[in-house]
Enzyme design. Structure first.
Site, PDB file in Angstrom:
ATOM      1  N   LYS A  65      48.492 -84.398  61.287  1.00 38.55           N
ATOM      2  CA  LYS A  65      47.383 -85.135  61.915  1.00 38.55           C
ATOM      3  C   LYS A  65      47.185 -86.524  61.294  1.00 38.55           C
ATOM      4  CE  LYS A  65      45.280 -80.745  63.164  1.00 38.55           C
ATOM      5  NZ  LYS A  65      44.302 -79.699  62.852  1.00 38.55           N
ATOM      6  N   TYR A 187      51.289 -80.982  70.476  1.00 41.94           N
ATOM      7  CA  TYR A 187      50.506 -80.587  69.298  1.00 41.94           C
ATOM      8  C   TYR A 187      51.218 -79.477  68.509  1.00 41.94           C
ATOM      9  CZ  TYR A 187      46.787 -78.582  66.470  1.00 41.94           C
ATOM     10  OH  TYR A 187      46.060 -78.096  65.411  1.00 41.94           O
ATOM     11  N   TYR A 239      38.570 -80.150  55.945  1.00 43.24           N
ATOM     12  CA  TYR A 239      37.638 -79.442  56.825  1.00 43.24           C
ATOM     13  C   TYR A 239      36.305 -79.177  56.112  1.00 43.24           C
ATOM     14  CZ  TYR A 239      42.385 -78.496  58.316  1.00 43.24           C
ATOM     15  OH  TYR A 239      43.699 -78.609  58.607  1.00 43.24           O
TER      16      TYR A 239
HETATM   17  N1  GLN Z   1      48.846 -75.340  63.949  1.00 44.90           N
HETATM   18  C1  GLN Z   1      47.607 -75.014  63.315  1.00 44.90           C
HETATM   19  C2  GLN Z   1      46.560 -74.743  64.375  1.00 44.90           C
HETATM   20  O1  GLN Z   1      46.509 -75.437  65.318  1.00 44.90           O
HETATM   21  C3  GLN Z   1      47.182 -76.154  62.446  1.00 44.90           C
HETATM   22  C4  GLN Z   1      45.872 -75.887  61.738  1.00 44.90           C
HETATM   23  C5  GLN Z   1      45.876 -76.271  60.297  1.00 44.90           C
HETATM   24  O2  GLN Z   1      46.891 -76.579  59.683  1.00 44.90           O
HETATM   25  N2  GLN Z   1      44.714 -76.219  59.714  1.00 44.90           N
HETATM   26  O3  GLN Z   1      45.783 -73.824  64.280  1.00 44.90           O
END
Ligand code: GLN
Length: 303
Positions: A65, A187, A239
């Protein structure tokens, strides 16, 4: 350069390695050995110090991301913030609740909803976003072997019901412009990209270098944009544990559910750790501990 220090950290965190739980909501990730641990430090002169499983490749997941945001920010600048916010969410990375209250505008580009908007933007901007993303990463880390993992991408596609819900909900609010299947496909592919600690550490160096890739002298972001992207990593990169990370580690960073965490110290270095067992926030347990020890022992911090 940091060899002795990394060895010391490695010895100290042995009891922490394997604590937590490997992500199993993506079936292709659940067989990862929770005992693996790797760390790479890359200084601004591109000297790399590594230890443990630093050459072992893993899917970068949400660390991607940062790269997709960079690509979109490069082109759109502050116009980007019309479609995604830059406030910490205080919620799990895949939470749906906030999105409904906030009319389909995700809080930030590092939770899944926000990253899906960025992915949608890249589809609108680029003719061949998958290839462009891989090329960008190859340029950042100065290496040619960067690929998607088709098995992981497929596994995410087959079980990505929450991501599908997020993207459909945003589509209903007009905040997804392209076909939802196309957005999910890109994605899941970006999350499946395989890299190791060394490659990731090198790739993050431009963020420690005011937006310029050190080995090629190529500018990726303006100085101001690089500073701002780092600010978003600090406030949103881990997060609902971003506060803890700032408190314990004191660096801008970004995590992924395969257990990678990349962090940078402006003008000095970039560090990537990897260990697949996660804490309840979806961040690598041993990775967090290792970074905490690294910044505590060196005294390095942005504060
Ligand atoms: N591919 C994972 C998802 O979409 C990525 C989430 C993550 O790395 N926190 O759930």
């Amino acid at each position: 350069m940091y060899q002795k220090l990394l060895e010391e950290i490695y010895a100290e965190i042995q009891p922490e390695i394997g604590k937590g739980k490997v992500a199993d909501y993506i079936p292709a990730l659940k067989n990862a050995d929770p005992k693996q641990f790797g760390i790479s430090v890359c200084n601004i002169n591109q000297e790399v110090t590594s230890l443990g499983d630093a050459q072992q490749r893993f899917s970068i997941q949400s660390i991607s991301k940062v790269f997709t945001l960079t690509m979109a920010f490069q082109v759109l600048g502050d116009k980007l913030w019309e479609r995604v916010g830059k406030e910490p969410s205080g919620n799990p990375f895949n939470s749906l609740i906030q999105l409904e209250r906030e009319n389909g505008i995700p809080r930030n580009p590092f939770i899944n909803a926000g990253a899906l908007v960025i992915t949608d933007i890249l589809i609108s901007l680029l003719d061949n976003p998958k290839q462009d993303l891989l090329s960008f990463l190859k340029e950042l880390c100065n290496c040619s072997n960067i690929h998607f993992d088709p098995v992981i991408a497929q596994s995410e596609k087959e079980h990505g019901f929450t991501n599908a819900a997020l993207v459909n909900y945003m589509k209903s609010h007009g905040n997804i412009k392209n076909d939802v299947e196309e957005v999910l496909d890109l994605y899941f592919h970006q999350c499946s990209i395989l890299m190791n600690c060394e490659q990731l550490a090198k790739s993050f160096l431009f963020l420690a270098n005011h937006g310029v890739i050190p080995h090629s002298n190529q500018r990726v972001l303006t100085r101001s944009q690089a500073k701002r992207l780092n600010a978003i990593m600090l406030s949103c990169g881990l997060y609902d544990q971003a506060g803890d990370f700032a408190y314990l580690v004191g660096l801008p960073g970004k995590s992924g559910v395969a257990g990678g965490i990349s962090a940078i110290m402006p003008e000095q270095m970039s560090i990537t750790v990897w260990s697949p067992a996660l804490n309840r926030h979806g961040n690598s347990h041993a990775g967090m501990k290792a970074l905490e020890l690294f910044t505590t022992k060196t005294g390095i911090s942005i504060f």
